[in-house]
Design a protein around this motif. Sequence first.
Motif, PDB file in Angstrom:
ATOM      1  N   LYS A 140       0.363   5.788   0.153  1.00 13.48           N
ATOM      2  CA  LYS A 140      -0.313   6.971   0.552  1.00 13.48           C
ATOM      3  C   LYS A 140      -0.237   8.140  -0.063  1.00 13.48           C
ATOM      4  O   LYS A 140       1.021   8.415  -0.628  1.00 13.48           O
ATOM      5  CB  LYS A 140       0.061   7.227   1.913  1.00 13.48           C
ATOM      6  CG  LYS A 140      -0.240   6.221   2.982  1.00 13.48           C
ATOM      7  CD  LYS A 140      -0.139   6.811   4.418  1.00 13.48           C
ATOM      8  CE  LYS A 140      -0.374   5.652   5.484  1.00 13.48           C
ATOM      9  NZ  LYS A 140      -0.124   6.177   6.796  1.00 13.48           N
ATOM     10  N   LYS A 158      -3.733   4.744  -1.831  1.00  8.56           N
ATOM     11  CA  LYS A 158      -5.165   5.236  -1.140  1.00  8.56           C
ATOM     12  C   LYS A 158      -4.792   6.807  -0.998  1.00  8.56           C
ATOM     13  O   LYS A 158      -3.720   7.083  -0.475  1.00  8.56           O
ATOM     14  CB  LYS A 158      -5.418   4.449   0.156  1.00  8.56           C
ATOM     15  CG  LYS A 158      -5.453   2.928  -0.165  1.00  8.56           C
ATOM     16  CD  LYS A 158      -6.742   2.762  -0.849  1.00  8.56           C
ATOM     17  CE  LYS A 158      -6.741   1.278  -1.236  1.00  8.56           C
ATOM     18  NZ  LYS A 158      -7.915   0.926  -2.297  1.00  8.56           N
ATOM     19  N   PRO A 183       0.921  -1.150  -0.113  1.00  6.62           N
ATOM     20  CA  PRO A 183       0.138  -0.052  -0.042  1.00  6.62           C
ATOM     21  C   PRO A 183       0.924   1.293   0.018  1.00  6.62           C
ATOM     22  O   PRO A 183       1.990   1.162   0.586  1.00  6.62           O
ATOM     23  CB  PRO A 183      -0.796  -0.126   1.253  1.00  6.62           C
ATOM     24  CG  PRO A 183      -0.741  -1.556   1.858  1.00  6.62           C
ATOM     25  CD  PRO A 183       0.674  -1.983   1.104  1.00  6.62           C
TER      26      PRO A 183
END
Length: 360
Positions: free
Chosen positions: A191, A221, A189
């Motif tokens: 950011k 994300k 993941p």
Amino acid sequence: MGTATVRHICRSAAAAAGLAMAISAGHAEDRPGTWRLEAWQPPFDYSHPSTAIDYQPVANAAHHWKICASYPHLKDSYWVSVNYGMVEQAKAAGVGLTVVEAGGYPNLDKQIEQIKACSTNADALIVGTVSYNGLTPTIQEIARRIPVIAAVNDIDSTGITAKAAVSWEEMGRSIGSYLANLHPPGSKPVKIAWFPGPKGAGWVPFIEAGFQQGLKNSSAKIAAVKWGDTGMEIQLLLVEDVLATQPDIDYIVGSAPTADAAVSLLRAQGKEQRIKILADYFTHGTFREIFRDKVLAAPTDSPPLQGRIAIDQAIRAIEGTLRYRHIGPQIKVVNKTNVLSLDLDNTLAPAWFKPTFEVK
């Protein structure tokens, strides 16, 4: 950040953009006979797919028409490039052009007053709006007298004769998809700090929706969102705030001035190797920053060509020869692999060009 520091970074960013403009100084002297464009039918509706067309601009206007063009601002090289396209096309076709600019997206009342005054003695009005529907009553009134052409920014279609623009939703989707491809589902993941632009501006809701859609089915994300005018000083303050409050972000994504601000701040803070930058439109600054591996990518919607198209549509609307009511350039994502192969004359204003407010 102190005022002196902000001003120093702004001057540095302006100098960097100047170097990029110097690279583009030698662009094409001979204009092609046709433009490869996208056309939408029905017009002003991006829910239907566009069709690629070969478009022939008017060689010479039938009369020395007077055209008024209103811009949101001339604070960054994007709108300077639109201005370049309009000025060159007005000269080529033999029409007059008067340009006014509102000074920024918060200045709706100023733009209303400007277009009322500028359109009084004009044969057509071109509007790059500061607001999606804030100009509608004024445009309806003006459209009773002369054609009104929408340029670049999305706008309520009431009273609009024709439109020279691309889908800002597709602009957002293209850079969101680019980032999603770097981080597919199941990968580590990451950011994102996302800077959509000023709330209420005609293009912002669409680029926001497109970016969100493009990011789907990825491990990327959005961790922070900062809204604000696209002036350099405001973007510097917004980016600095995110870096202070969200030090673990992996990407900064936003307008071209956001990217310019981020390049300067990340370098000053020693974070340019860890945090990556993408822009959602393309200017001289992003040209240079992509070339130097400071920005990963940005989509171009060919601002000078949009300016040329708007002038041509205005002429055709006046003369009753308008065939396509909604056309625009093809969107292309620019990165290090293709930045030097761009058609610069349709992508950026050349080094010698300065903002021009009148063509006699």
